[in-house]
Design an enzyme around this catalytic site. Structure first.
Site, mmCIF file in Angstrom:
data_model
loop_
_atom_site.group_PDB
_atom_site.id
_atom_site.type_symbol
_atom_site.label_atom_id
_atom_site.label_comp_id
_atom_site.label_asym_id
_atom_site.label_seq_id
_atom_site.Cartn_x
_atom_site.Cartn_y
_atom_site.Cartn_z
ATOM 1 N N CYS A 2 0.920 -1.229 -0.144
ATOM 2 C CA CYS A 2 0.116 0.026 -0.002
ATOM 3 C C CYS A 2 0.758 1.259 0.030
ATOM 4 C CB CYS A 2 -0.900 0.096 1.300
ATOM 5 S SG CYS A 2 -2.030 -1.512 1.332
ATOM 6 N N ARG A 28 1.846 1.493 -6.027
ATOM 7 C CA ARG A 28 1.909 0.668 -4.898
ATOM 8 C C ARG A 28 0.598 0.078 -4.498
ATOM 9 N NH1 ARG A 28 6.537 1.304 -1.693
ATOM 10 N NH2 ARG A 28 5.381 0.326 0.032
ATOM 11 N N TRP A 74 -3.623 -1.937 -1.610
ATOM 12 C CA TRP A 74 -3.427 -3.381 -2.181
ATOM 13 C C TRP A 74 -4.075 -4.062 -1.320
ATOM 14 C CZ3 TRP A 74 -0.893 -8.002 -1.305
ATOM 15 C CH2 TRP A 74 -0.821 -8.721 -2.431
ATOM 16 N N ASN A 100 0.347 0.341 6.034
ATOM 17 C CA ASN A 100 0.800 -0.659 5.332
ATOM 18 C C ASN A 100 1.518 -1.685 6.005
ATOM 19 O OD1 ASN A 100 2.171 -1.789 2.982
ATOM 20 N ND2 ASN A 100 3.844 -0.766 2.975
ATOM 21 N N GLY A 101 1.241 -3.004 5.389
ATOM 22 C CA GLY A 101 1.676 -4.187 6.168
ATOM 23 C C GLY A 101 0.662 -5.114 6.533
ATOM 24 N N GLU A 469 11.547 -14.462 -17.820
ATOM 25 C CA GLU A 469 11.179 -13.006 -17.618
ATOM 26 C C GLU A 469 10.138 -12.712 -18.588
ATOM 27 O OE1 GLU A 469 11.097 -9.012 -16.116
ATOM 28 O OE2 GLU A 469 11.392 -10.985 -15.349
ATOM 29 N N LYS A 473 6.525 -11.359 -17.880
ATOM 30 C CA LYS A 473 5.921 -10.032 -18.547
ATOM 31 C C LYS A 473 4.605 -10.379 -19.175
ATOM 32 C CE LYS A 473 8.559 -7.118 -16.717
ATOM 33 N NZ LYS A 473 8.438 -8.248 -15.683
ATOM 34 N N GLU A 476 2.018 -10.945 -16.403
ATOM 35 C CA GLU A 476 1.710 -9.803 -15.877
ATOM 36 C C GLU A 476 0.751 -8.598 -16.341
ATOM 37 O OE1 GLU A 476 5.521 -8.856 -12.862
ATOM 38 O OE2 GLU A 476 5.466 -8.466 -14.870
ATOM 39 N N HIS A 492 10.319 -32.923 -21.835
ATOM 40 C CA HIS A 492 10.219 -33.666 -20.535
ATOM 41 C C HIS A 492 8.846 -33.457 -20.012
ATOM 42 C CE1 HIS A 492 13.940 -35.437 -20.484
ATOM 43 N NE2 HIS A 492 14.586 -34.326 -20.916
ATOM 44 N N LYS A 591 3.812 -2.627 -7.195
ATOM 45 C CA LYS A 591 5.145 -2.367 -7.483
ATOM 46 C C LYS A 591 6.139 -3.135 -6.539
ATOM 47 C CE LYS A 591 8.649 -0.818 -10.107
ATOM 48 N NZ LYS A 591 8.679 -1.489 -11.381
#
Length: 596
Positions: A2, A28, A74, A100-101, A469, A473, A476, A492, A591
């Site tokens: 947050c 955030r 968030w 936040n937390g 990566e 992306k 996301e 496999h 983020k």
């Protein structure tokens, strides 16, 4: 995750200052948002939705007060609703808190408070805090003492800010979640991150765990849990506030992809000496690792995998661990150097892993983008990637600079001998990235495969982390299914997923054994009618068997990984744009992940 903002001393523009700060912190979290202003009374407004929704709603509201706090959320406890949005208030509507937390003992505290007659309006863990403050005030404590009493009862992680009606001050505390103060000649700010107030000041004070701060008309004070004043260092932020704007681009992500040439130059500046053929990271001291354990999460984990491979190639034992797994099952460390790779320097899982390592006596190094971050302050050494502010939730330029900074670290500590070829490739890298940006056909490839049912990415060696990566992306920002694999692992199991509707993006550069084997894997998927997009420098036969080619310049293998990644970033960006996705604020993500 947050975002918190607070300010004192902004007069009749307090509300606008808080809203501006929330807009700068929206990366955030953006499930819901709210503000609280205080003078003799407390004014609170909050709602589900993004900051622009809050701003529009406030056009019809009257909030007064010259001390303010705000929050963009968030969700961790309870869905994104008006009731669960911050700030949260007490029964008397005299106390407002943003947080936040995660309060780990909130259920015990909530049960106790409900039994004592308190009424709760939300599903959140945060709401216990204003009620705890309310009880302490009822017992005769001053607002600051009541805030401390409440904090003393909390277990978990938190960055808190509270205001109390009739007291023109903001009270704040930190434990395992970031908080920074901003100091102007006439105003004082607090926030989860510097961009919230960077337009007003470049002077900052970073709070450490266990510290409290009071902001009021006379200025600011920082104290420990016992109330003893702490003398803090005032730092100066060295980046311009314009760096957190879009600069004419449609999205922060596209802007930050295009900022990579500059970011790479900043990362390299003063660290390579072409005349001597050496990398200079003497500011780190003589680390000389006999073994390296990397801990990281998300995109940073992919950079850590790349770095572990580089150290292994240099003959130094190295492993990359997911920080969340390392923290709860720390392996034997021995005399290994433990390196935390974290863009923000505040990633909760990575900090926890580093603390476990330090607790076992290990030397630690933070590879981070943020000077003054928790990781940088707590580790024995810090290597800065120098990417500049990154606002888009999906990492772009910070991954590129992580790869380069970690390459420099490998060369400086395990490279040995003359490094002129490697240094020359790094020197040329910013210009080559610019060439990829100028000549890419990624938009056309994205148009061709926008409706695919899934996307697969393959690579070997240095390109395996880039494949991971690329898949991340795509997931996301497009919300489409994507997976990255070591190319040799296709047969496999994953080959069962390959169809004519699942394009395979294969990274193959150079003409060594790995490239040859990757071309063989391309033939395998081609035989199953899967379309193939080759990311290649033309030094092997990958293009011969591909339906489409995303070209990169020929270069050293270490630099080729960065160039290939740029093409995959652009591919994901254009796919997401075609699909109409929220590119800078993808659903359910934030983020900086500051909760475990």
């Amino acid at each position: 995750m947050c975002g918190i903002i607070g300010c004192v001393g902004r007069g009749d523009v307090t509300l606008e200052t808080v809203l501006h700060g929330l807009e700068k912190l929206e990366y955030r979290g953006y499930d819901s948002a709210g503000v609280a202003l205080v003078d003799d009374t407390l004014s609170v407004y909050k709602n589900a939705g993004e900051i622009e929704d809050l701003r529009a709603a406030l056009a019809d509201e009257t909030l007064t007060g010259e001390v303010g706090i705000g929050h963009t959320r968030w969700s961790t406890h309870g869905p994104p609703t008006d009731a669960n949005a911050h700030p949260h208030v007490d029964c008397n509507h005299d106390v407002a808190v943003v947080h936040n937390g995660i309060i780990e003992n909130y259920q015990t505290l909530r049960d106790e408070l409900v039994a004592a007659g308190h009424t709760f309006r939300s599903d959140t863990d945060t709401e216990v805090i204003p009620h705890l403050i309310e009880d302490a005030l009822a017992d005769g404590a001053s607002p600051e003492a009541a805030f401390r009493t409440a904090v003393d009862r909390l277990a978990g992680s938190f960055a808190l800010a509270a205001v109390v009606a009739g007291t023109e001050a903001v009270f704040t505390a930190r434990h395992d979640s970031p908080l920074v103060l901003g100091l102007d000649d006439e105003a004082t700010f607090l926030a989860s991150d510097v961009p919230a107030f960077r337009d007003f000041t470049d002077r900052v004070v970073y709070l450490d765990d266990g510290e409290f701060a009071r902001l009021d008309a006379t200025g600011w004070t920082v104290t420990d849990a016992a109330g003893t004043a702490i003398e803090k260092v005032v730092d100066t932020v060295d980046w311009d506030p314009e760096e957190t704007g879009k600069s004419g681009y449609d999205h922060f992500m596209l802007k930050e992809i295009h900022e990579q040439p500059r970011a790479l130059r900043q990362c390299l500046q003063g660290r390579v000496d072409e005349l001597s053929g050496r990398v200079d990271l003497s500011d780190l001291g003589d680390l000389s690792p006999r073994g390296v354990q990397f801990v990281a999460a998300g995109t940073s984990y992919h950079a850590a995998l790349f770095a572990a491979g580089r150290f292994q190639a240099a003959g130094v034992p190295a492993q990359a661990f997911l920080a969340s797994e390392y923290a709860t099952g720390t392996p034997p460390i021995g005399d290994a150097l433990v390196v935390g790779v974290t863009q923000s320097g505040e990633t909760a899982d990575t900090l926890s892993a580093l603390r476990k390592a330090r607790g076992r006596g290990a030397r630690t190094l933070a590879v981070t983008n943020v000077v003054g971050s928790t990781a940088a302050r707590e580790c024995d050494h810090a290597l800065y990637i120098r990417a500049g502010p990154e606002i888009g939730v999906a990492a772009s330029k910070t991954f590129a600079t992580q790869l380069v900074a970690l390459t420099l670290f490998t060369l400086a500590t395990a490279g040995g001998g003359d490094q002129r070829d490697a240094i020359a490739s790094l020197r040329d890298l910013p210009g080559q990235v610019q060439a990829v940006l100028d000549e890419t056909t990624a938009a056309a490839v994205a148009e061709r495969y926008r409706d695919a049912s899934a996307y697969f990415f393959i690579g070997r060696g240095d390109h395996y982390p880039v494949a991971l990566e690329g898949a991340l992306k795509m997931k996301e920002i497009t919300y489409k299914h994507a997976e990255g694999f070591a190319a040799g692992e296709l047969k496999h199991g994953p080959l069962a997923l390959v169809t004519s509707d699942t394009p395979v993006f294969a990274i193959a550069t150079g003409d060594d054994e790995r490239a040859t084997k990757t071309v063989g894997n391309i033939k395998e998927v081609e035989a199953r009618d899967a379309p193939v997009v080759a990311i290649t420098d033309g030094q092997n036969d990958a293009a011969r068997y591909a339906d489409h080619v995303l070209e990169i310049p020929e270069t050293d293998p270490r630099a080729a990984a960065v160039l290939a990644n740029v093409q995959l970033q652009l591919l994901s960006y254009h796919t997401a744009k075609l699909l109409g996705r929220s590119i800078d604020k993808p659903r359910n993500l934030a983020k900086s992940v500051t909760v475990e």
